[in-house]
Enzyme design. Structure first.
Site, PDB file in Angstrom:
ATOM      1  N   GLY A 145       0.830  -1.207   0.000  1.00 31.91           N
ATOM      2  CA  GLY A 145       0.000   0.000   0.000  1.00 31.91           C
ATOM      3  C   GLY A 145       0.859   1.250   0.000  1.00 31.91           C
ATOM      4  N   ASP A 177       1.711  -2.564  -4.489  1.00 34.23           N
ATOM      5  CA  ASP A 177       0.392  -1.896  -4.497  1.00 34.23           C
ATOM      6  C   ASP A 177      -0.339  -2.327  -5.767  1.00 34.23           C
ATOM      7  OD1 ASP A 177      -1.776   0.077  -4.218  1.00 34.23           O
ATOM      8  OD2 ASP A 177      -0.427   1.162  -2.886  1.00 34.23           O
ATOM      9  N   LEU A 178      -1.556  -1.823  -5.927  1.00 34.13           N
ATOM     10  CA  LEU A 178      -2.358  -2.188  -7.102  1.00 34.13           C
ATOM     11  C   LEU A 178      -1.904  -1.433  -8.346  1.00 34.13           C
ATOM     12  CD1 LEU A 178      -5.946  -2.241  -5.506  1.00 34.13           C
ATOM     13  CD2 LEU A 178      -4.504  -4.206  -6.100  1.00 34.13           C
ATOM     14  N   VAL A 191      -2.935  -7.905  -2.496  1.00 34.49           N
ATOM     15  CA  VAL A 191      -2.500  -8.701  -1.333  1.00 34.49           C
ATOM     16  C   VAL A 191      -3.554  -9.710  -0.863  1.00 34.49           C
ATOM     17  CG1 VAL A 191      -0.883  -6.941  -0.510  1.00 34.49           C
ATOM     18  CG2 VAL A 191      -3.232  -6.981   0.394  1.00 34.49           C
ATOM     19  N   TYR A 196     -14.948  -3.209   8.707  1.00 41.31           N
ATOM     20  CA  TYR A 196     -13.632  -2.572   8.898  1.00 41.31           C
ATOM     21  C   TYR A 196     -13.141  -2.812  10.332  1.00 41.31           C
ATOM     22  CZ  TYR A 196     -10.025   1.069   8.686  1.00 41.31           C
ATOM     23  OH  TYR A 196      -8.829   1.756   8.725  1.00 41.31           O
ATOM     24  N   SER A 255     -12.161  -6.386  10.855  1.00 40.08           N
ATOM     25  CA  SER A 255     -10.911  -6.717  10.154  1.00 40.08           C
ATOM     26  C   SER A 255      -9.706  -6.189  10.935  1.00 40.08           C
ATOM     27  CB  SER A 255     -10.922  -6.156   8.729  1.00 40.08           C
ATOM     28  OG  SER A 255     -10.774  -4.745   8.721  1.00 40.08           O
ATOM     29  N   THR A 307      -5.485  11.506   4.553  1.00 38.23           N
ATOM     30  CA  THR A 307      -4.968  10.764   3.382  1.00 38.23           C
ATOM     31  C   THR A 307      -6.127  10.673   2.392  1.00 38.23           C
ATOM     32  OG1 THR A 307      -5.750   8.569   4.042  1.00 38.23           O
ATOM     33  CG2 THR A 307      -3.611   9.257   4.943  1.00 38.23           C
TER      34      THR A 307
HETATM   35  P1  NAD Z   1      -4.827   5.077   1.163  1.00 37.88           P
HETATM   36  O1  NAD Z   1      -6.122   4.746   0.492  1.00 37.88           O
HETATM   37  O2  NAD Z   1      -4.188   6.389   0.885  1.00 37.88           O
HETATM   38  O3  NAD Z   1      -3.755   3.922   0.871  1.00 37.88           O
HETATM   39  C1  NAD Z   1      -4.097   2.576   0.819  1.00 37.88           C
HETATM   40  C2  NAD Z   1      -3.296   1.914  -0.287  1.00 37.88           C
HETATM   41  O4  NAD Z   1      -3.647   0.510  -0.308  1.00 37.88           O
HETATM   42  C3  NAD Z   1      -3.611   2.471  -1.698  1.00 37.88           C
HETATM   43  O5  NAD Z   1      -2.402   2.801  -2.369  1.00 37.88           O
HETATM   44  C4  NAD Z   1      -4.324   1.321  -2.388  1.00 37.88           C
HETATM   45  O6  NAD Z   1      -4.076   1.238  -3.802  1.00 37.88           O
HETATM   46  C5  NAD Z   1      -3.728   0.115  -1.677  1.00 37.88           C
HETATM   47  N1  NAD Z   1      -4.578  -1.075  -1.787  1.00 37.88           N
HETATM   48  C6  NAD Z   1      -5.909  -1.178  -1.567  1.00 37.88           C
HETATM   49  N2  NAD Z   1      -6.327  -2.436  -1.767  1.00 37.88           N
HETATM   50  C7  NAD Z   1      -5.221  -3.147  -2.109  1.00 37.88           C
HETATM   51  C8  NAD Z   1      -4.995  -4.511  -2.422  1.00 37.88           C
HETATM   52  N3  NAD Z   1      -5.995  -5.412  -2.436  1.00 37.88           N
HETATM   53  N4  NAD Z   1      -3.729  -4.913  -2.701  1.00 37.88           N
HETATM   54  C9  NAD Z   1      -2.704  -4.018  -2.710  1.00 37.88           C
HETATM   55  N5  NAD Z   1      -2.854  -2.710  -2.431  1.00 37.88           N
HETATM   56  C10 NAD Z   1      -4.106  -2.287  -2.124  1.00 37.88           C
HETATM   57  O7  NAD Z   1      -5.142   4.892   2.710  1.00 37.88           O
HETATM   58  P2  NAD Z   1      -4.325   5.294   4.007  1.00 37.88           P
HETATM   59  O8  NAD Z   1      -5.178   6.231   4.766  1.00 37.88           O
HETATM   60  O9  NAD Z   1      -2.916   5.635   3.707  1.00 37.88           O
HETATM   61  O10 NAD Z   1      -4.398   3.900   4.781  1.00 37.88           O
HETATM   62  C11 NAD Z   1      -3.250   3.129   5.100  1.00 37.88           C
HETATM   63  C12 NAD Z   1      -3.624   2.193   6.244  1.00 37.88           C
HETATM   64  O11 NAD Z   1      -3.963   2.959   7.394  1.00 37.88           O
HETATM   65  C13 NAD Z   1      -4.835   1.299   5.949  1.00 37.88           C
HETATM   66  O12 NAD Z   1      -4.607   0.015   6.460  1.00 37.88           O
HETATM   67  C14 NAD Z   1      -5.958   1.972   6.705  1.00 37.88           C
HETATM   68  O13 NAD Z   1      -6.972   1.059   7.064  1.00 37.88           O
HETATM   69  C15 NAD Z   1      -5.195   2.501   7.904  1.00 37.88           C
HETATM   70  N6  NAD Z   1      -5.878   3.604   8.579  1.00 37.88           N
HETATM   71  C16 NAD Z   1      -6.097   4.793   7.948  1.00 37.88           C
HETATM   72  C17 NAD Z   1      -6.764   5.804   8.632  1.00 37.88           C
HETATM   73  C18 NAD Z   1      -7.044   7.148   8.008  1.00 37.88           C
HETATM   74  O14 NAD Z   1      -7.781   7.952   8.619  1.00 37.88           O
HETATM   75  N7  NAD Z   1      -6.491   7.470   6.869  1.00 37.88           N
HETATM   76  C19 NAD Z   1      -7.193   5.593   9.957  1.00 37.88           C
HETATM   77  C20 NAD Z   1      -6.960   4.367  10.556  1.00 37.88           C
HETATM   78  C21 NAD Z   1      -6.291   3.378   9.851  1.00 37.88           C
END
Ligand code: NAD
Length: 243
Positions: free
Chosen positions: A7, A31-32, A41, A133, A136, A168
């Site tokens: 990711g 990543d995708l 993944v 969510y 998970s 983000t």
């Molecule tokens: P984001 O959407 O900016 O990044 C997530 C990345 O995961 C993207 O680049 C996407 O292409 C990739 N992705 C999605 N499905 C995929 C797959 N099946 N295989 C490979 N890549 C895949 O999100 P983020 O905010 O940077 O989130 C990162 C992590 O932090 C995540 O696990 C999210 O659950 C967690 N998180 C985020 C927040 C928030 O507020 N942003 C809060 C709590 C937890």
């Protein structure tokens, strides 16, 4: 030292990759799209192939950060099964497949290492409409504990970092809701909303902590310390009404 960041093409993962590169790591982003290796993944074969390519081209990764995550809102009574299964497949099974492949490569090479799985405060705090969510991420929190117990003897540390609300691409929908950011800022002990760079700093810090394994660290500015409702204030108001 080789590091895998899943990711890593966006948000928190991108910041983690930047920080690790700055610290001298050979970082491989999965990543995708927009990545060194294209890998879904949730697909076991794709994860195996990505790990094989990583080891072949960069050597055994001794640092792994799983940042992949998706969120789908839906009430438990209404959520389509396919949506539930997709969230679990990507967030939980995808994390397990990735860290398992990484740990196996480390074990085969006789190398120790450190893994951080990105969870969420939603693994601890129940959010309405976010059941899949939350479940998970609660699964990720337990996954790192079991992995820590099983892989400690190989010199592999496994921890989770649970972000709070972080600015983000995942956050943009919420940001459009009137008053949401202000309400969150007010409930956050350190004030404001987290930036990807704040959370990435915590992840890289935990990644390098010696003698710490199986832990879940919230990088949330203290957001999860509060109840979603002002329970104490509410109790005071009820008591005042009774007088
Ligand atoms: P984001 O959407 O900016 O990044 C997530 C990345 O995961 C993207 O680049 C996407 O292409 C990739 N992705 C999605 N499905 C995929 C797959 N099946 N295989 C490979 N890549 C895949 O999100 P983020 O905010 O940077 O989130 C990162 C992590 O932090 C995540 O696990 C999210 O659950 C967690 N998180 C985020 C927040 C928030 O507020 N942003 C809060 C709590 C937890």
């Amino acid at each position: 030292m080789t590091a895998v960041v899943t990711g890593g093409a966006s948000g928190i993962g991108r910041e983690v990759a930047t920080r690790l590169r700055g610290a001298g790591h050979d970082v491989v982003v999965w990543d995708l799209s927009g990545a060194d290796i294209i890998c879904d993944v949730s697909d076991p074969d794709a994860v195996s192939a990505a790990m094989e390519q990583t080891v072949r081209e960069h050597g055994v990764p001794t640092r792994i950060v799983t940042c992949v995550g998706i969120g789908v809102s839906g009430m438990l009574l209404e959520q389509p099964v396919a949506e539930w299964e997709r969230v679990l497949a990507v967030n939980l099974t995808g994390t397990w497949l990735t860290i398992r492949a990484g740990a196996q490569a480390m074990v085969d090479a006789g190398a120790g290492g450190s893994i951080v799985a990105v969870s969420s405060i939603s693994g601890t705090v129940a959010d309405r409409e976010m059941g899949a969510y939350c479940v998970s991420k609660a699964g990720v929190d337990m996954l790192v504990k079991v992995a820590a117990v099983e892989w400690g003897s190989f010199g592999i540390r496994v921890n989770a970092v649970g972000p709070g609300v972080t600015r983000t691409p995942m956050f943009v929908d919420g940001e459009r809701l009137p008053g949401w950011v202000d309400a969150l800022s007010e409930r956050t002990a350190l004030g404001g909303v987290g930036e990807a760079t704040d959370v990435a700093g915590a992840i890289v810090g935990v990644l390098e902590l010696p003698w710490v394994t199986g832990q879940v660290v919230h990088a949330d500015g203290g957001l999860a310390l509060h109840s979603p409702i002002d329970a104490y204030g509410q109790m005071q108001r009820v008591m005042a009404r009774k007088k």
